[in-house]
Design an enzyme around this catalytic site. Structure first.
Site, PDB file in Angstrom:
ATOM      1  NE  ARG A 231      10.341 -15.761 -29.364  1.00  0.00           N
ATOM      2  CZ  ARG A 231      11.524 -15.169 -29.243  1.00  0.00           C
ATOM      3  NH1 ARG A 231      12.416 -15.621 -28.362  1.00  0.00           N
ATOM      4  NH2 ARG A 231      11.819 -14.138 -29.998  1.00  0.00           N
TER       5      ARG A 231
ATOM      6  N   GLY B  41      10.438 -16.629 -18.525  1.00  0.00           N
ATOM      7  CA  GLY B  41      10.363 -18.066 -18.305  1.00  0.00           C
ATOM      8  C   GLY B  41       9.044 -18.535 -17.754  1.00  0.00           C
TER       9      GLY B  41
ATOM     10  CB  SER C 208       6.092  16.197  11.914  1.00  0.00           C
ATOM     11  OG  SER C 208       6.825  15.072  11.496  1.00  0.00           O
TER      12      SER C 208
ATOM     13  CE  LYS D 185       9.623 -12.651 -25.992  1.00  0.00           C
ATOM     14  NZ  LYS D 185       9.100 -14.001 -25.728  1.00  0.00           N
TER      15      LYS D 185
ATOM     16  CG  MET E 215       3.269 -16.928 -19.563  1.00  0.00           C
ATOM     17  SD  MET E 215       2.213 -15.647 -20.173  1.00  0.00           S
ATOM     18  CE  MET E 215       3.391 -14.454 -20.716  1.00  0.00           C
TER      19      MET E 215
ATOM     20  CE1 TYR F   7      10.239  16.729   8.231  1.00  0.00           C
ATOM     21  CE2 TYR F   7       9.600  19.041   8.059  1.00  0.00           C
ATOM     22  CZ  TYR F   7       9.665  17.862   8.779  1.00  0.00           C
ATOM     23  OH  TYR F   7       9.149  17.792  10.048  1.00  0.00           O
TER      24      TYR F   7
ATOM     25  CG  HIS G 176      11.574  -3.225  23.146  1.00  0.00           C
ATOM     26  ND1 HIS G 176      12.756  -3.899  23.350  1.00  0.00           N
ATOM     27  CD2 HIS G 176      11.714  -2.007  23.703  1.00  0.00           C
ATOM     28  CE1 HIS G 176      13.562  -3.119  24.041  1.00  0.00           C
ATOM     29  NE2 HIS G 176      12.958  -1.973  24.271  1.00  0.00           N
TER      30      HIS G 176
ATOM     31  CB  CYS H 181       8.720  12.025  11.076  1.00  0.00           C
ATOM     32  SG  CYS H 181       7.347  12.036  12.233  1.00  0.00           S
TER      33      CYS H 181
END
Lengths: 886, 886
Positions: free
Chosen positions: A94, A103, A770, A24, A105, A858, A454, A838
């Site tokens: 504030r 909201g 992988s 702020k 504090m 990848y 499962h 993966c």
């Protein structure tokens, strides 16, 4: 004693000082520099807050001194005098932390009023009612925040007096009423905290500062930080600002507005406004705020100014803003601006629109969206605007929501499903015997099991919503009902499950279909231009493969073959194969499985034409394909007890013997993965043959297939060396038989610490690695995921023993370090080694960033997470680029 | 084509060329250089054997050429002619690999004889009977080794002719008989392998070479190598040597002798001798060899020469020798010498004696003993000279042997034990409920479970013999008998179990008590002078601690507290603690456990006065202290089936519910170790308090205690950080309460890959690391030891997928590499960090060498392995030194 600067006048601060000034404060300073209408003020730094705690919660004389100096500057700037009786300077005090904690504090307005200055304010403004209103607000807030006097004391007084004067709202009270309000407020303070309210404005200010510092550790704030993983040691800044008065009559007011619609992203001012009010009135709910459009009608000039400011702020911050403002007698003041929170859908639309409007670059748009948020858009979901209270909460095992009638067994699910009814399968836990029921159901709810049970695994594989481990459920399958507390849900009753949150709702709850807007597609398109990581999907079925392509997957990173084994019509064949007592019997069963597997692969290869498909050979321990041991044990005991010693007992005892010989203390670390392939090479040979024959068959349709054959659970290079030999041999046989030519690669899942440590040796026999980070996390930590998530892991995360659940967010220090070691060693042995991931982490944005960093080729994730991964991969690439630029 | 030298004349070889020349060849060469009486010859290298296999099992022209050249040299040296009719040169052709593989490969003697040369030999020696004997021997061996004609053909002929001539032995046949023998032998060859026997001596030689090369891969040799873990690719050398003839009459002979007694180590020639015989007669058993002392009587001069040679060879090789020799007409020839195999007891006596005799240094003595062999001497053991056939074989779970009456339950064991009877507890598997039975029994035999099953762990802890997983046993506890095949053993019948081998014997088998000779003690004394690794023991009880000290342990490296929890009188308290529904109930149970634990620690501390005692806080999952779930399940099912729904059912169902909530899919990776301490800190607090109070109590007796408190299963530094805090806090409380001062250290077990990878962070909170290599091996490999050892691990080792069982021999590449990483990272964070090992590898010599190499401070092993570890540690230190010297 801290030597650093403890106070910043707004004009001294900068936008990039959020850590020191709070969000702020930094924005107030920034807007002041921009020349926007911000009431003057100054900021006490977050470091001062930390000092406060370091010094035993004492405000040092030094701090007081610089605050009073800053106050003197404010007096000069405003021409008002703090505590002055002619033109009293009033302040808002504030909190404002680095991370927005809305909201959580405390705030105090109109500070500086006392019995004398209130009269000065009345004289100065010629509006005694206004002055009295300010004073009672201040008394009320100070009592609440500093003196901790319950609000209800004050609210009761206001309610009584409103009744007495027949006033609809507090604002409608006559001046006489205000006098009484004030008197009674003071009485309350005198009674509840004798001598607590200081007439001295300087003392008011110090106490208010102390209260704001203290509010950093109030219960709400602590809980909020825990929930949002915000560090506890950051502290809050304190913003001290000249009041702008929205409560000076109908030409005044206060409001909050988003520069765009935070739900839809529509480019239209969206907010609320109250005439003759101060900030807290909008939030408090005592008066109903009006839509911001009312301001346009009533005061088009100010409205015009406000929209201009909104545009400036959006352009300046490059994003949609959430703005607090006040109008004091027709003069507009901005009290706060911050980037506005929004739904995932809105986030995308706004990001893409901003690029179109030239307010932001594509890169900024890509970096602005939180990929994790997209999950909302990729599954059917609960309409949050209409959500009733959840009846119970379990583990969010597979995302998406579904409604249906409760059924308690798989056969019933299948029957009703075939009748076209929507059902939810509710069981204590599921077994392979229940697959047909899961197929038929809209979703699955179990009272036991973790997110790798499962039910969870199968449901995720099918993209169906699933909640597991919902232990509030007491299921009585014989009675055909379940209970949650006193509430009874009978078979056939409708429930709704939200697998994204784990919530279970009674009845049907409205659902929203997945949203794939044109903006979403646009954004992913930009992501694809930027990212260097390939994104694949984990897919075991045609349906998954199709969904994967639809969401832009560039191949399959993990096709698990065990789910193919578990489907209803195959399971008996698989069991036959397992129970075979001779090699011939096993061969016969495998021969019958071969064409079925081949057909499976053909379907998937066709869908993935031209893209790589990584197939993992059979991984789970064989006993997973057999019935549940405990049930069988009880059945056998009962038969014996009844003295029924016929064939049924015999066959069940035989099965039990086999189950015992297969059952394991720690199946996760047991006879599975390539350990099966090595002991029963005929199983893997059948699978390799099925793959190769499928390739040959599709070649005849001129479809390009790029199979990658993956050997699971390799820990020692010899395992892969031998398995690779077997794979190559079987493939050669198919080539000879068919006179076909085709290419494929052979590699391994890296999912054991030993594989990481000896990756160099293993790489000699692997075309690709992988990373199976699910199992790698289990073995690196020594955590059984099934057990940990139901038991100590939540405790660990709650008590900050671990920063995160490592099954969701990749543990970089431990697991990640092993991965990095493996990639380095593997590539140094074989520079062309392809490497991907993966595990479920392949769909987690933070983990994707890490994968990018260590140089993987990848990531592969569930089809539904492919868009998330595409975006996260793009962000990783951008992050890297900007790192290099710095 | 190989360019390296393929043939070495004896005079060219050296003792250190064993790899190339084989053990036999290298020593023959060495003896030749020393000038000892060795018949001249040459060696075809092991590389030539490898070449032979590389070239498709063909003897190359090149090899033939060099062999023939070497043969020409032999002719020159001996003045005889190969294939010559006047003074024919006869050869022995013998295999000889790097590792001695006695009797596994083939030998041919008297090569070079044919129908003409035999007459030449007869003429030359004037001994036609001798020449014919040589020829028949050659025919017989050639037929066996090269032509693969069954030996029985020839033996039948000899038997028949012995009968015909009334001859007691073959040697007693008249010359006419010999003519017949030869004729019939030729007939057999002609019939079984027409044209198979070459008259050409050169062809004989080539075929014999081929046969010796081929014998490297005969079934016997392959099996032997597999059993002894000898690599398959070494190949064998071929030793071609001039024949010395022991069969030239009563002034000739042949024998085998050890320079000392290989069973006892006594310094006295020990061997066998035959007059008028060739080497194979001693082995074949057709004639009974005489003790070597007979030679002393019959030919004291040659005997004197032989004893001198024995002394020279012992001095030269610095060790007891196993010597083959031949006497040809009073002239002594040495045919082979090698270091003799011996029992562990003999090994020690010989090593120590040799030092006393100045034939060897202390260091050589230390390096000469195989530490693994010592295990024989440290437990009661089966008298191998009298062992009957084993009835069944299970897993060798805890070493040592014991006899006793079979009992099938723990109560019976306790009853009979109290009556003074010796019993063996036989069960399908044991649970904590059986502890009192194990205490009372001499040993334990189970039909299920691996070497880390409950029975195994408990028995090892108590130093009792145990065999597990003996699946040939079919136990019928109700019938009070067990079966192995058709054999029935009833309750009360005596059996003997050998936990060192896993063998089960019916009846009582004589046992030999542990042998701790003065030489053994002397050797260990030397070991202690040399080693740098400290040796501690794993000990949970007073008895173990005492045994540990007796065997020279310098402290306890692992005192597990769970076994204390499992003892009969405590178990109910422990169960109460687990089943407690409130914190108060749990506290009450813990308060009652506190004095018991304190007393346990006092006993151990007193025994270990002045030495460090490392105490591991509670490690196993809590459900291990509760009854077996399956049994309970069956009991509940039966009660329900009988419709007995009274209190018993209710309480059992309650217990079952608790068990279900505690039971885990993978307990090895579940809620155990410090995860228990974190969730239930009160348990660890009680243990820490018990330790500290014990320390204070012993201080009053002026006994020095050095406690080390070990937190198990740490994977993340936060776990240790928090636990350390708790330990320090509880200790401070005790200090305050007692006003005592005492020191202790806090550290952790390193038993998870993550702990290794993040050891630097963990070291910040640890005074010591203790590698728990059992669990570390499990998680690094992803092997559940219980499951793997009963299932795929034997398959893995047999098929050389893994070189060794990694639970026995530390896996250096994987687990070891992680350990090394951890030590480096830990010490670089904290140079004073103490590091040790307490897994079972701490007692394995090879693993100890590795521990030495990576710089551990100590190893800790079972008390019975302490002497082994002391020796292995000394060897490691010597190995290191010699490495540095090189």
């Amino acid at each position: 004693m801290s030597k650093s600067k403890q106070i910043y006048m707004f004009a001294e601060g900068k936008a990039d000082m959020k850590k020191l000034l709070g969000g702020k404060g930094a924005n107030l300073a920034d807007m002041t520099r921009l020349g926007l209408p911000v009431p003057p003020g100054f900021i006490i730094t977050t470091e001062s807050c930390s000092d406060y705690y370091r010094h035993g919660e004492v405000i040092t004389g030094e701090l007081k001194q610089v605050v009073f100096q800053a106050l003197a500057q404010l007096e000069q700037q405003t021409g008002k005098v703090f505590g002055g009786e002619e033109t009293p300077l009033l302040l808002s005090v504030r909190s404002g932390a680095y991370y927005s904690m809305p909201g959580m504090m405390d705030t105090i307005l109109n500070l500086g009023l006392n019995d004398r200055t209130v009269e000065g304010l009345a004289r100065q403004t010629g509006n005694r009612r206004f002055a009295l209103d300010c004073y009672r607000r201040f008394l009320q807030m100070y009592s609440d925040v500093v003196l901790k006097i319950g609000r209800y004391h004050f609210e009761r007084v206001l309610d009584n007096l409103k009744k007495t004067y027949g006033a609809a709202s507090t604002q409608d009270l006559p001046e006489e009423g205000w006098e009484k309000v004030l008197q009674r407020f003071k009485d309350i303070v005198e009674k509840e905290a004798p001598g607590g309210f200081p007439q001295d404005p300087y003392r008011q200010l110090i106490e208010a500062m102390r209260a704001v510092f203290a509010s950093w550790n109030n219960d709400r704030a602590v809980v909020y930080r825990k929930l949002n993983r915000i560090p506890d040691d950051l502290g809050t800044a304190v913003n001290i600002q000249t009041m702008g008065f929205g409560n000076m009559g109908e030409d005044s007011g206060t409001g909050v507005a988003f520069t765009r619609n935070p739900s839809t992203g529509e480019k239209k001012l969206y907010g609320e406004f109250l005439f003759d009010a101060q900030g807290e009135d909008v939030v408090a709910g005592s008066r109903t705020p009006l839509p911001i459009s009312v301001l346009q009608d009533k005061n088009p000039q100010v409205y015009g100014q406000f929209t201009l400011l909104c545009d400036i702020l959006e352009k300046h911050y490059g994003d949609m803003q959430d703005i607090e403002f006040t109008i004091e007698k027709g003069v507009l003041y901005i009290l706060q601006t911050r980037t506005g929170k929004r739904t995932a859908g809105a986030a995308i639309k706004i990001a893409v629109d901003l690029v179109g409007e030239g307010k932001s670059s594509k890169e900024e748009a890509l970096l602005r969206i939180d990929p994790a948020q997209l999950v909302q858009l990729l599954h059917r979901r609960i309409d949050l605007s209409q959500t009733p209270e959840a009846m119970a909460k379990g583990l969010p095992a597979s995302p998406g929501a579904a409604s249906g009638k409760v059924v308690f067994d798989a056969d019933a699910a299948e029957d009703k499903g075939q009748e076209g009814q929507k059902v939810i399968l509710v069981r204590s836990e599921t077994t392979p015997d229940d697959i047909h029921g899961i197929v038929a159901a809209q979703g699955v709810l179990t009272s036991r099991g973790g997110v790798t049970s499962h039910a969870a695994v199968v449901a995720r594989g099918m993209g169906k919503p699933c909640i597991t481990g919902c232990d509030a459920l007491r299921i009585d399958p014989r009675g055909a009902f379940f209970q949650v507390g006193d509430r009874v849900i009978n078979e056939g009753d409708v429930i709704t499950i939200d697998g994204t949150s784990g919530n279970v709702y009674a009845g049907e709850v409205p659902l929203i279909p997945p949203l794939l807007s044109s903006e979403f597609k646009q954004l992913l398109c930009w992501a694809d231009e930027v990212r260097t990581l390939q994104v694949r999907a984990n897919a075991d079925t045609l349906k998954d493969a199709r969904k994967a392509r639809e969401f832009g997957a560039e191949g399959i990173g993990l096709c698990r073959t065990e789910h193919m084994f578990m489907e209803t019509e195959r399971l008996p064949l698989v069991q036959e194969m397992i129970l075979a007592e001779t090699v011939e019997e096993r061969a016969a069963a495998l021969n019958r499985l071969l064409p079925i597997q081949q057909a499976d692969f053909e379907l998937i290869f066709r869908e993935m034409a031209g893209f790589p498909v990584n197939i993992r050979l059979l991984d789970p321990p064989l006993h997973e394909f057999l019935p549940d041991k405990e049930e069988l044990l009880v059945q056998v005991a009962c038969l014996k007890e009844r003295d029924e010693r016929g064939e049924e007992l015999q066959s069940k005892e035989r099965l039990l013997t086999k189950l015992r010989s297969l059952s394991e203390q720690n199946p996760m670390l047991g006879h599975r993965g390539c350990r099966i392939g090595l002991v029963y090479p005929e199983i893997y040979r059948m699978q390799v043959r099925a793959i190769c024959q499928a390739v040959v068959s599709l070649q005849q349709e001129t479809i390009t297939v790029k199979p990658e054959i993956m050997i699971p659970l390799v820990g020692h290079f010899r395992e892969l060396e031998i398995m690779r030999e077997i794979v190559l041999e079987e493939a050669s046989r198919v080539k000879e038989e068919t006179a076909a030519r085709f290419d494929f690669t052979v590699g391994t899942m890296i999912e054991l610490p030993r594989a990481c440590v000896t990756a160099g040796e293993i790489a000699r026999y692997a075309d690709f690695f992988s990373f199976g980070t699910n199992d790698l996390t289990q073995t690196t930590f020594g955590f059984s995921r099934d057990d940990a998530e139901g038991k100590f892991l939540p405790f660990y995360v709650q008590n900050k023993i671990l920063p995160e659940n490592p099954f969701i967010v990749l543990d970089r220090e431990g697991v990640g370090s092993l991965m990095n070691q493996a990639v380095r060693a593997g590539r140094s042995e074989k520079p062309t080694l392809k490497a991907g991931i993966c595990g479920e982490h392949g769909g987690d944005p933070g983990s994707i960033e890490f994968c990018h960093r260590i140089g993987l080729d990848y990531v592969s994730c569930s089809p539904f997470r492919v868009p998330i991964a595409r975006l996260a991969a793009a962000q990783a690439a951008l992050g890297k680029r900007s790192e290099q630029e710095l």
